[in-house]
Scaffold this active site. Sequence first.
Site, PDB file in Angstrom:
ATOM      1  N   LYS A 199       0.832  -1.201   0.000  1.00 52.62           N
ATOM      2  CA  LYS A 199       0.000   0.000   0.000  1.00 52.62           C
ATOM      3  C   LYS A 199       0.869   1.255   0.000  1.00 52.62           C
ATOM      4  O   LYS A 199       0.628   2.188  -0.785  1.00 52.62           O
ATOM      5  CB  LYS A 199      -0.942   0.001   1.206  1.00 52.62           C
ATOM      6  CG  LYS A 199      -1.910   1.187   1.216  1.00 52.62           C
ATOM      7  CD  LYS A 199      -2.907   1.078   2.361  1.00 52.62           C
ATOM      8  CE  LYS A 199      -2.252   1.401   3.679  1.00 52.62           C
ATOM      9  NZ  LYS A 199      -3.225   1.480   4.800  1.00 52.62           N
ATOM     10  N   ASP A 223      -6.810   1.433   0.794  1.00 50.68           N
ATOM     11  CA  ASP A 223      -6.906   1.515   2.244  1.00 50.68           C
ATOM     12  C   ASP A 223      -8.337   1.201   2.657  1.00 50.68           C
ATOM     13  O   ASP A 223      -9.142   0.745   1.837  1.00 50.68           O
ATOM     14  CB  ASP A 223      -6.470   2.900   2.738  1.00 50.68           C
ATOM     15  CG  ASP A 223      -7.442   3.996   2.316  1.00 50.68           C
ATOM     16  OD1 ASP A 223      -8.332   3.736   1.487  1.00 50.68           O
ATOM     17  OD2 ASP A 223      -7.307   5.127   2.834  1.00 50.68           O
TER      18      ASP A 223
END
Length: 214
Positions: A120, A138
């Site tokens: 991420k 997210d």
Amino acid sequence: MNAEQRLAIFQRLAAAIPEPTTELRYSTPFELLIAVVLSAQATDKGVNKATAQLFPVANTPAAILALGEEGLREYIKTIGLYNSKGRNIIALCRLLLEQHGGAVPRTREALEALPGVGRKTANVILNTAFGAHTIAVDTHIFRVANRTGLAPGKNVLAVERGLEHTTPTAFLKDAHHLLILHGRYTCVARKPKCPQCPIADLCEYPDKTPATPA
């Protein structure tokens, strides 16, 4: 959901969010990298408050290494998990100097090899610092993608791949920030603001928040 619906969704989000970008404050790719590492399980506001004190003093790998772990801790101790984040940042800075001449690498493999940097975080850096067409999923993006029907998936990787495959090409660069800001301020976790949502009629979420009676 078909391609026309997806295109309309991103067109409307782009109209509603004309400047889709991160709310983390930074001026260099390195500052962004440090801010993103600090932002895990923390708010952007809290990170910005800490980095506003840190970056004027140390905003390069060498300068942060010179602070040392204890010195760095004084600047980031208001952020959750600051001990482990501090250790990772010190190790990250050392690796940047030893292997990359102090520069932030531009490949996913090299970024993910840095301490404290997962997929991420790497996606955020590639997209925000270097303009790559990556989408860092997210909790906000995961929720929006599943709720709307844009890219349903049981885990973040499935959602990421779904979004990369189905997002209209013109919006691939900005999709990450369009979706995260929409999730942060409109399609919130509890009681989404469906009556004010610009894509409510295109969204496939069955439990939309009803409008408040006048």
